[in-house]
Write a protein that holds these residues in place. Structure first.
Motif, mmCIF file in Angstrom:
data_model
loop_
_atom_site.group_PDB
_atom_site.id
_atom_site.type_symbol
_atom_site.label_atom_id
_atom_site.label_comp_id
_atom_site.label_asym_id
_atom_site.label_seq_id
_atom_site.Cartn_x
_atom_site.Cartn_y
_atom_site.Cartn_z
ATOM 1 N N ALA A 173 17.645 -27.238 -19.933
ATOM 2 C CA ALA A 173 18.931 -26.802 -19.396
ATOM 3 C C ALA A 173 19.838 -26.263 -20.495
ATOM 4 N N SER A 174 19.973 -27.022 -21.590
ATOM 5 C CA SER A 174 20.927 -26.651 -22.637
ATOM 6 C C SER A 174 20.503 -25.406 -23.407
ATOM 7 N N HIS A 175 19.199 -25.242 -23.644
ATOM 8 C CA HIS A 175 18.724 -24.110 -24.427
ATOM 9 C C HIS A 175 18.143 -22.988 -23.574
ATOM 10 N N GLY A 176 17.856 -23.292 -22.308
ATOM 11 C CA GLY A 176 17.250 -22.278 -21.452
ATOM 12 C C GLY A 176 18.180 -21.666 -20.437
ATOM 13 N N THR A 177 19.307 -22.358 -20.110
ATOM 14 C CA THR A 177 20.219 -21.845 -19.088
ATOM 15 C C THR A 177 21.665 -21.771 -19.555
ATOM 16 N N ARG B 282 11.046 -16.895 -29.896
ATOM 17 C CA ARG B 282 10.250 -18.109 -29.747
ATOM 18 C C ARG B 282 10.124 -18.859 -31.068
ATOM 19 N N LEU B 283 9.892 -18.130 -32.135
ATOM 20 C CA LEU B 283 9.748 -18.747 -33.449
ATOM 21 C C LEU B 283 11.032 -19.463 -33.860
ATOM 22 N N ALA B 284 12.166 -18.834 -33.573
ATOM 23 C CA ALA B 284 13.450 -19.439 -33.913
ATOM 24 C C ALA B 284 13.674 -20.734 -33.137
ATOM 25 N N LEU B 285 13.361 -20.710 -31.840
ATOM 26 C CA LEU B 285 13.602 -21.883 -30.998
ATOM 27 C C LEU B 285 12.699 -23.050 -31.381
ATOM 28 N N LEU B 286 11.410 -22.789 -31.586
ATOM 29 C CA LEU B 286 10.470 -23.864 -31.903
ATOM 30 C C LEU B 286 10.758 -24.467 -33.276
ATOM 31 N N TYR C 51 13.231 -33.154 -26.731
ATOM 32 C CA TYR C 51 13.800 -31.862 -27.137
ATOM 33 C C TYR C 51 12.692 -30.884 -27.545
ATOM 34 N N LEU C 52 11.698 -31.390 -28.254
ATOM 35 C CA LEU C 52 10.591 -30.529 -28.694
ATOM 36 C C LEU C 52 9.783 -30.024 -27.495
ATOM 37 N N LEU C 53 9.506 -30.908 -26.553
ATOM 38 C CA LEU C 53 8.754 -30.505 -25.356
ATOM 39 C C LEU C 53 9.534 -29.481 -24.539
ATOM 40 N N GLY C 54 10.827 -29.693 -24.415
ATOM 41 C CA GLY C 54 11.651 -28.761 -23.659
ATOM 42 C C GLY C 54 11.644 -27.371 -24.250
ATOM 43 N N ARG C 55 11.625 -27.271 -25.561
ATOM 44 C CA ARG C 55 11.586 -25.967 -26.223
ATOM 45 C C ARG C 55 10.293 -25.215 -25.908
ATOM 46 N N ILE C 56 9.195 -25.953 -25.843
ATOM 47 C CA ILE C 56 7.917 -25.318 -25.522
ATOM 48 C C ILE C 56 7.956 -24.728 -24.113
ATOM 49 N N VAL C 57 8.520 -25.474 -23.170
ATOM 50 C CA VAL C 57 8.620 -24.990 -21.790
ATOM 51 C C VAL C 57 9.492 -23.735 -21.723
ATOM 52 N N ILE C 58 10.597 -23.718 -22.443
ATOM 53 C CA ILE C 58 11.486 -22.549 -22.456
ATOM 54 C C ILE C 58 10.755 -21.316 -22.980
ATOM 55 N N CYS C 59 9.991 -21.497 -24.055
ATOM 56 C CA CYS C 59 9.250 -20.378 -24.640
ATOM 57 C C CYS C 59 8.252 -19.780 -23.656
ATOM 58 N N LEU C 60 7.656 -20.624 -22.835
ATOM 59 C CA LEU C 60 6.645 -20.154 -21.883
ATOM 60 C C LEU C 60 7.258 -19.641 -20.586
ATOM 61 N N LEU C 61 8.348 -20.254 -20.146
ATOM 62 C CA LEU C 61 8.869 -19.998 -18.804
ATOM 63 C C LEU C 61 10.050 -19.038 -18.766
ATOM 64 N N PHE C 62 11.054 -19.265 -19.618
ATOM 65 C CA PHE C 62 12.304 -18.521 -19.522
ATOM 66 C C PHE C 62 12.404 -17.307 -20.446
#
Length: 500
Positions: A249-253, A271-275, A85-96
């Motif tokens: 998927a759940s947090h980015g789409t 980004r701060l909120a998500l991480l 879950y933590l790794l996925g959040r980092i990807v969302i912050c950078l990509l989406f």
């Protein structure tokens, strides 16, 4: 079996239900009733409130009652998913997130419309409505497990009462009411969780020290499992890879979470909120798992077997039977808080997608008053749909895993579409639609797989193992991306656009 709540606990639960409904109604807007205010809260919510709201939406009743059940029957392997879950959040912050904040977007699927076109825009929005409604029906039913054990009102009556109260403040207050009631409710169930763990330790001879030593000796505190098996649900690889894709998927789409990220003042605060929400989630999961381990030690010492239909009912039964007066009511209220915060978010996101991605695409020039009125009517309509789905979704098993499995079937395809639109320039609408349909069909077949399947490949017999739900999103995303990209190479480039 129903074990009646004591009078003081029952009064506390009733006061909570009345109080949170009153609190949510305070956010009713008498002046500006635009859909931007209703669905995005004027984009003036502080990052820390958004973070807590994300956690509240992610920590549903399923989590509170099911994660302790998982630890009771297994170990702490569920935490491997939290790492993903933590790794996925980092990807969302950078990509989406940078893409979402380049325009005045109200839903995640408007981004798909900008990149590909209206057909894929509507298709992804429709899949979200189907997936969120189906998964939320299971989540709403989870409330009946708790209320039924505590109040004895029966599944249907419990679902109806909670749904109507949640609808009341969501209907009137919109996203601002959703966010701030989430903050209040999260505080309540965090306090309730800590108090529950303290109560369990107080019932164990030797307290927390005995809990840790006995649970450790029984391998209950084991976190990592490095087996290379797609059929095991909680392994390191399934957790890190599957959990990462699941969160992307759940947090980015998924509009349920994306809508929260869009109410931030700017990209940095989003980004701060998500991480920060990821860190809180990891801590919460750890607490819930310790509750399950504590219940295992407690029942082992007492020699009393918990007579329940499923492991999901162990924690609610302990709350009602063993917790002191007042604390039982607090914890029941805390579990109801998680349920109401998740349901309110689902109603608002379903209504926003229905309004923005369907109605306004066909009739963009309607008046602001008409938009506002119709947005509230859609909230009302979706409440009726979720109520019906919750009633028909009653069953057995770990409701957390059932809910995540349902969502994961479609999340994989959705994530594949967003990845095609974000990291490639050659993907077009037709090819991506084909990839999405293939990815969803494959995931449906994997989901319905009841056991290993024998397949004949080039004259050889191949055994296809049953695949755990933690891999669904990764499989669906990979198939959607590969098929969508290849089909885009063989179809017309008409409809291919780039994000601006």
């Amino acid at each position: 079996m129903h074990i009646p709540l004591r009078t003081a606990d029952l009064i506390l639960v009733i006061l909570y239900l009345a109080g949170i409904t009153w609190f949510g109604l305070r956010f009713r807007k008498q002046g500006d009733r635009s859909i931007k205010t209703y669905f995005l809260a004027d984009r003036n919510i502080p990052w820390w409130a958004i973070a807590l709201s994300i956690v509240a939406a992610e920590t549903s009743t399923l989590t509170i009652i099911s994660v302790p059940g998982i630890a009771f029957t297994g170990d702490f392997g569920f935490l491997q998913i939290a790492i993903g879950y933590l790794l996925g959040r980092i990807v969302i912050c950078l990509l989406f997130l940078p893409k979402y904040f380049r325009g005045e977007l109200m839903t995640a699927y408007q981004l798909i419309g900008q990149r590909f076109g209206s057909r894929l825009h509507r298709l992804t929005a429709l899949l979200f409505l189907i997936m969120r409604a189906a998964a939320e029906g299971v989540r709403v039913f989870a409330v009946a497990i708790v209320v039924g054990v505590a109040l004895g009102t029966g599944d249907i009556a419990s679902i109806v009462i909670l749904s109507l109260l949640t609808l009341l403040y969501t209907f009137e207050g919109g996203m601002k009411a959703v966010i701030w009631t989430d903050v209040l409710q999260m505080g309540l169930y965090v306090i309730g969780t800590i108090v529950s763990l303290w109560s369990i330790c107080s019932h164990i001879d030797g307290g927390a020290h005995t809990l840790i030593s006995v649970a450790s000796a029984a391998h209950k505190l084991t976190v990592f499992h490095f087996a290379w098996s797609v059929s095991q649900t909680y392994t390191f690889w399934a957790g890190v890879i599957g959990g990462c894709f699941l969160t992307m998927a759940s947090h980015g789409t998924d509009q349920l979470m994306v809508q929260r990220l869009l109410v931030a003042k700017n990209l940095r605060e989003s980004r701060l909120a998500l991480l920060s929400s990821g860190v809180v989630i990891f801590v919460q999961f750890t607490l819930f798992l310790f509750i399950g381990a504590g219940l295992y030690v407690y029942y082992g010492q007492s020699g009393i077997a918990p007579h329940v239909a499923s492991a999901d009912r162990i924690f609610p039964q302990y709350i009602v039977r063993q917790m002191p007066v007042g604390i039982s009511g607090l914890m029941i209220a805390a579990i109801l808080a998680a349920a109401m915060s998740n349901l309110s978010a689902a109603l608002n996101s379903l209504a926003s997608t229905s309004m923005v991605d369907f109605y306004l695409l066909r009739r963009p020039d309607v008046s602001g008053a008409h938009k506002s009125r119709l947005s509230r009517l859609m909230t009302l309509g979706w409440a009726a749909v979720l109520l019906a789905l919750a009633i028909v979704s009653r069953g057995s098993g770990h409701v957390l895993e059932i809910g995540l499995s349902i969502a994961s079937v479609l999340w994989g395809g959705m994530l594949g579409v967003f990845l095609l639109g974000t990291v490639t320039k050659r993907a077009n609408e037709t090819g991506t639609i084909i990839g999405l349909l293939v990815g969803c069909v494959v995931n449906l077949l994997v989901w319905q797989q009841s056991g290993p399947i024998h397949m004949s490949l080039l004259g050889y017999s191949v055994l296809m193992p049953k695949i755990a739900w933690t891999w669904y999103v990764a499989i669906g995303a990979a198939i959607t991306f590969i098929v969508g990209y290849l089909m885009s190479l063989f179809t017309s480039r008409q409809g291919t656009r780039s994000y601006t």
